[in-house]
Design a protein around this motif. Structure first.
Motif, mmCIF file in Angstrom:
data_model
loop_
_atom_site.group_PDB
_atom_site.id
_atom_site.type_symbol
_atom_site.label_atom_id
_atom_site.label_comp_id
_atom_site.label_asym_id
_atom_site.label_seq_id
_atom_site.Cartn_x
_atom_site.Cartn_y
_atom_site.Cartn_z
ATOM 1 N N ILE B 208 -27.324 -27.467 -85.455
ATOM 2 C CA ILE B 208 -28.014 -26.509 -84.619
ATOM 3 C C ILE B 208 -28.871 -25.795 -85.712
ATOM 4 N N ASN B 209 -30.204 -25.954 -85.227
ATOM 5 C CA ASN B 209 -31.190 -25.498 -86.152
ATOM 6 C C ASN B 209 -30.962 -23.775 -86.015
ATOM 7 N N PHE B 210 -31.407 -23.086 -87.198
ATOM 8 C CA PHE B 210 -31.521 -21.762 -87.177
ATOM 9 C C PHE B 210 -32.577 -21.378 -86.177
ATOM 10 N N ASP B 211 -31.799 -20.373 -85.217
ATOM 11 C CA ASP B 211 -32.985 -19.816 -84.042
ATOM 12 C C ASP B 211 -33.153 -18.473 -84.418
ATOM 13 N N GLU B 226 -30.427 -19.483 -72.583
ATOM 14 C CA GLU B 226 -31.848 -20.301 -72.395
ATOM 15 C C GLU B 226 -32.459 -20.314 -74.011
ATOM 16 N N THR B 227 -31.547 -20.110 -74.835
ATOM 17 C CA THR B 227 -31.969 -20.203 -76.284
ATOM 18 C C THR B 227 -31.986 -21.673 -77.003
ATOM 19 N N GLU B 228 -32.676 -22.047 -77.779
ATOM 20 C CA GLU B 228 -32.624 -23.128 -78.592
ATOM 21 C C GLU B 228 -31.476 -23.290 -78.917
ATOM 22 N N PHE B 229 -30.419 -22.457 -79.551
ATOM 23 C CA PHE B 229 -29.344 -22.535 -80.082
ATOM 24 C C PHE B 229 -28.494 -23.054 -79.003
ATOM 25 N N ALA B 230 -28.267 -22.473 -77.653
ATOM 26 C CA ALA B 230 -27.584 -22.817 -76.627
ATOM 27 C C ALA B 230 -27.861 -24.094 -75.962
#
Lengths: 132, 241
Positions: B208-211, B226-230
């Protein structure tokens, strides 16, 4: 009705022990209840009476309440738990999770929350008697 | 004397399909974020999901999910209230916003009490947000909860992974199932963690990239999902769980 959940635990455990020991019937069950748990004994006994399995149908229950004694780890002061000094909400929180006492209670002498619950915590099956 | 609470714990968990402990040897690696998002992602896929915050000293999932004003219902025990489609349980119902300085024996007792009296009902998944390390909570979960499996979180840091290595070793020694390792907060390309995990013969579940925008979603579940993390968590869910 948190008492109901603990009564279920008592019944389930005593039946397991009776089965392990080959008891056909449990005649006597001694239960120790920590004061900190603030169990309503009437509700607890009612729950036990409703939950009785065949092994427990003639069981004589006896209850002993163990006073809650607390000891400060910082200044070694010992004191007794007393619901008169706490409000109803906090009392209920401690009823559900007795360790919450560390959140709300402090040593009356040095105000540290770092105390030990010497006695009066939890619920215990003290002894079981039965016939084989 | 026998503590009767111990005997009832697995009965309380009998109707739960899978119990996942989100764990790490180190704090601050994103366990609570991953546990919360994992629970939400599973729930949004139609599963019945419970989330238990087992970090009694420093609970934080209620902040991530903005859980306020809820209290468990009393019904022959306690029934965790529903929040965002999850059955949610945490010490915060009782400790509120006050510190709970608990030592080992107290942590164990509180864990036993909560597991003995909480009625989860039937769930497909129970996600547990574990406190960091291999102390009381980890040992108690291994001791009490049959069928538990661990999802381990690390960052790319060698320091974090060194603690994770110990957790993996402990779980292996005790023959406790490990779902695998997630590498969180990744900031540059590196195969270090993946290689280390594979060397330990444990599945590498994904990275998981640092968001940088994640903090803006704290307390807002819609924004969080809706985050890249999710998105990364959802990919791990669909591919690996």
């Amino acid at each position: 009705m948190h008492e109901w959940a603990l009564a279920e635990a008592v019944v389930s455990t005593s039946v397991r022990i009776a089965e392990e020991k080959g008891l056909k019937e449990i005649t006597e069950l001694k239960i120790k209840i920590g004061e900190l748990q603030q169990i309503d004994q009437e509700i607890f006994e009612f729950a036990l009476s409703q939950l009785r399995s065949p092994l427990l149908k003639n069981t004589k229950f006896s209850f002993e309440t163990v006073k809650a004694e607390l000891k400060c780890r910082v200044c070694n002061h010992k004191w007794r738990f007393n619901t008169k000094n706490i409000n109803e909400g906090v009392s209920e929180f401690i009823h559900f999770v007795p360790e919450i006492a560390h959140t709300y209670l402090k040593c009356p002498k040095c105000s540290s929350p770092d105390f030990e619950i010497l006695t009066g915590r939890g619920i215990w099956l003290d002894s079981i008697k039965g016939v084989k | 004397m026998v503590d009767p609470r111990l005997n009832i714990i697995n009965e309380r968990l009998a109707k739960i399909g899978k119990i996942i402990a989100v764990s790490s040897g180190k704090g601050g690696v994103g366990k609570s974020m991953i546990a919360s998002t994992l629970a939400l992602a599973l729930s949004r896929r139609g599963y019945k999901v419970g989330l238990l915050d087992l970090d009694f000293s420093c609970p934080s999932t209620h902040v991530i999910l903005n859980i306020e004003g809820l209290y468990p219902e009393e019904e022959k025990g306690i029934v965790p209230p529903e929040a965002h489609g999850l059955r949610y349980m945490s010490i915060i119902y009782y400790a509120r916003d006050k510190p709970s300085p608990l030592r080992g024996v107290d942590i164990s007792n509180a864990i036993i009490e909560l597991f003995a009296i909480t009625r989860w009902g039937s769930l497909d998944f129970l996600v547990i947000d574990m406190p960091p390390g291999i102390g009381d909570a980890t040992l108690d979960m291994i001791r009490f909860v049959k069928g538990i499996s661990f999802l381990i979180v690390t960052t790319p840091s060698k320091v974090a992974f060194e603690t994770v290595r110990k957790l993996i070793q402990l779980l292996k020694d005790l023959k406790v199932p490990t779902l695998g390792v997630v590498e969180n907060m990744k900031m540059r390309d590196s195969l270090f963690i993946r290689e280390q995990v594979e060397r330990l013969a444990v599945p590498f579940l994904g990275e998981i990239n640092f968001d940088y925008k994640l903090e803006d979603s704290m307390g807002d579940v819609k924004k969080l999902l809706e985050t890249e993390f999710a998105q990364s968590v959802k990919e791990i869910v669909s591919k690996q769980l």
